[in-house]
Design a protein around this motif. Sequence first.
Motif, mmCIF file in Angstrom:
data_model
loop_
_atom_site.group_PDB
_atom_site.id
_atom_site.type_symbol
_atom_site.label_atom_id
_atom_site.label_comp_id
_atom_site.label_asym_id
_atom_site.label_seq_id
_atom_site.Cartn_x
_atom_site.Cartn_y
_atom_site.Cartn_z
ATOM 1 N N GLY A 154 0.786 -1.228 0.000
ATOM 2 C CA GLY A 154 0.000 0.000 0.000
ATOM 3 C C GLY A 154 0.820 1.282 0.000
ATOM 4 O O GLY A 154 0.690 2.111 -0.915
ATOM 5 N N PRO A 155 1.688 1.488 1.010
ATOM 6 C CA PRO A 155 2.449 2.743 1.046
ATOM 7 C C PRO A 155 3.473 2.869 -0.064
ATOM 8 O O PRO A 155 3.903 3.977 -0.394
ATOM 9 C CB PRO A 155 3.130 2.692 2.420
ATOM 10 C CG PRO A 155 3.135 1.255 2.811
ATOM 11 C CD PRO A 155 1.915 0.658 2.193
ATOM 12 N N ILE A 156 3.871 1.749 -0.665
ATOM 13 C CA ILE A 156 4.813 1.791 -1.784
ATOM 14 C C ILE A 156 4.108 2.225 -3.062
ATOM 15 O O ILE A 156 4.596 3.063 -3.824
ATOM 16 C CB ILE A 156 5.457 0.400 -1.974
ATOM 17 C CG1 ILE A 156 6.333 0.046 -0.764
ATOM 18 C CG2 ILE A 156 6.281 0.353 -3.255
ATOM 19 C CD1 ILE A 156 6.783 -1.396 -0.752
ATOM 20 N N ALA A 157 2.907 1.657 -3.276
ATOM 21 C CA ALA A 157 2.161 1.966 -4.490
ATOM 22 C C ALA A 157 1.562 3.371 -4.451
ATOM 23 O O ALA A 157 1.340 3.982 -5.504
ATOM 24 C CB ALA A 157 1.041 0.933 -4.691
ATOM 25 N N GLY A 158 1.330 3.893 -3.242
ATOM 26 C CA GLY A 158 0.672 5.183 -3.096
ATOM 27 C C GLY A 158 1.302 6.313 -3.886
ATOM 28 O O GLY A 158 0.622 6.978 -4.695
ATOM 29 N N ALA A 179 10.123 8.286 -8.055
ATOM 30 C CA ALA A 179 11.319 8.459 -7.220
ATOM 31 C C ALA A 179 11.096 7.972 -5.796
ATOM 32 O O ALA A 179 12.024 7.512 -5.127
ATOM 33 C CB ALA A 179 11.725 9.930 -7.197
ATOM 34 N N THR A 180 9.856 8.065 -5.320
ATOM 35 C CA THR A 180 9.548 7.610 -3.965
ATOM 36 C C THR A 180 9.178 6.137 -3.931
ATOM 37 O O THR A 180 9.598 5.398 -3.043
ATOM 38 C CB THR A 180 8.381 8.441 -3.392
ATOM 39 O OG1 THR A 180 8.664 9.830 -3.558
ATOM 40 C CG2 THR A 180 8.179 8.147 -1.921
ATOM 41 N N GLY A 181 8.394 5.703 -4.899
ATOM 42 C CA GLY A 181 7.871 4.341 -4.879
ATOM 43 C C GLY A 181 8.834 3.272 -5.341
ATOM 44 O O GLY A 181 8.556 2.074 -5.163
ATOM 45 N N ILE A 182 9.976 3.676 -5.905
ATOM 46 C CA ILE A 182 10.925 2.688 -6.415
ATOM 47 C C ILE A 182 11.463 1.777 -5.311
ATOM 48 O O ILE A 182 11.965 0.686 -5.575
ATOM 49 C CB ILE A 182 12.092 3.398 -7.153
ATOM 50 C CG1 ILE A 182 12.852 2.414 -8.024
ATOM 51 C CG2 ILE A 182 13.005 4.107 -6.175
ATOM 52 C CD1 ILE A 182 13.882 3.092 -8.910
ATOM 53 N N MET A 183 11.316 2.212 -4.048
ATOM 54 C CA MET A 183 11.770 1.374 -2.931
ATOM 55 C C MET A 183 11.012 0.046 -2.891
ATOM 56 O O MET A 183 11.470 -0.928 -2.299
ATOM 57 C CB MET A 183 11.582 2.112 -1.611
ATOM 58 C CG MET A 183 10.143 2.297 -1.176
ATOM 59 S SD MET A 183 9.956 3.176 0.391
ATOM 60 C CE MET A 183 10.297 4.855 -0.114
#
Length: 506
Positions: A150-154, A309-313
Amino acid sequence: MTDVRPLSGLALIAAALAIGTGNFMVVLDSTIANVSVPTIAGSVGVSVSQGSWVITSYAVAEAITVPLTGWLARKFGALRVFIFCYLAFGLVSVFCGMSQSLGMLIAGRVMLGLCGGPIMPLSQMLLMRIFPPKQATGAAVLWAMTTLIGPIAGPILGGVICDSFGWQWIFFIKVPIALVGGVLVFSLTRGLSDPRGPARIDKVGLALLVVWVAALQIVLDEGRNHDWFASREIVILAIIAAIGFASFLIWELTDDNPIVDLKIFRYRGFSAAAVTFAGGFGAFFAAIVILPLWLQQNMGYTATWAGYATGIMGILALISAPIVGKASETIDPRLILSVGILGLGAMTAWRMTFNSDVTFMQMAWPTLFTGPFMVMFFVPVTGLAISCVGPEEQANAAGLSNFMRTLAGAFATSLVQTGWANQARVNQTELVNAMPHANEVVAGMVASGTPYDAAVASLTRMVEHQSVLLSTLNMFGAITIVFVVAAMLPWLIPKPKGPIDTTAGH
């Protein structure tokens, strides 16, 4: 909870996916608006700092409802509450998408948080209830994966939707999902046991909780816009928050049926684990809030690319999740947790090397490598917290640790943006003072054919750009320090006597 007829076959799979989707949607909503804040703020005519209320209002409302979940489940039935909140989440999302002002949108986000708060713990409970005992591990894995994804895909979904269709669609897109999912859960679980019983709620404790949390959040969000304690309103709110918090502590420690069981803090291990969870998550969330804001406001990124850039984690996070889960069975979970937090700190410190010429790939590497360390942080922390308390207190321990975690995310969002803005002003002043020959620079630009006003504006933009860059690096430095301190706390937790439950109450 007993004598429940488990589902089987396609009905079991469909119900599990529908329940898991509800959890995914609520967790997704905690980050989907992060990259859209500048766009939303511009659309409703407010500053980006005011636009951050879109994030904090949801988090605070969600945090407040977490302690209510147990009472709601006992009073009305866990299944009924889950379905109601699921459907209401979709309807309130319509209201959010139709908002024409910041006040209207914040009201909608508060209602979303109130609906979403019970969905996370109840989704876990219901998955464990509908699966046969021999398949309980599958239920736990499904729930854990929806919580992690969830927080990754957001940020990615938020960026793509915002740029392609408009920010309103980050809310509208959830409407059919929530309505279909809620109807599916209702249809497939009809006839299953949904026990209810006498339930008492601590009305005074709830009122005090709402008062001090709301007052403190307003102080943190609006203080920078009103010159802090030079403003009478901020002083009054700060006093209300302080008195409310003190009264809340006294009442909860003396009430026979507190809404938040603070007596659990008598366990040293729980206290250390809960503070680790709050501090580590606050630092983590602050980093994923400030990064897309900086990229969009100063580096020229679109919401989509800021989301990438944020969700690539998520790439390495998903790969490492089962490995970390398995390792937690044999390796001291305190070591995994401590290394995970230190790794998050190291990745944040890596970002302190950024400059105004940083490329997407240079910036993406530390975010990519954040993934495994994020999993090492999230997987063992709540399991460690509940392993330190008695069996009859484990539900309260999981709820309290998640309450602290959610609240820490809201507070950290406000604090990091306040620090970011303050440092930018300080840095700008220092840069101007360090430029004794600014007039000569402007004169040189004018001599080369640039109009005077354009030359002054160009130099001003350059100074502002560099001051915000330095401020961003300052914030990464502060976040790194919080991670380092948080990484020490797990060693205050007694060593577990056996494997911990790594899916408990995340």
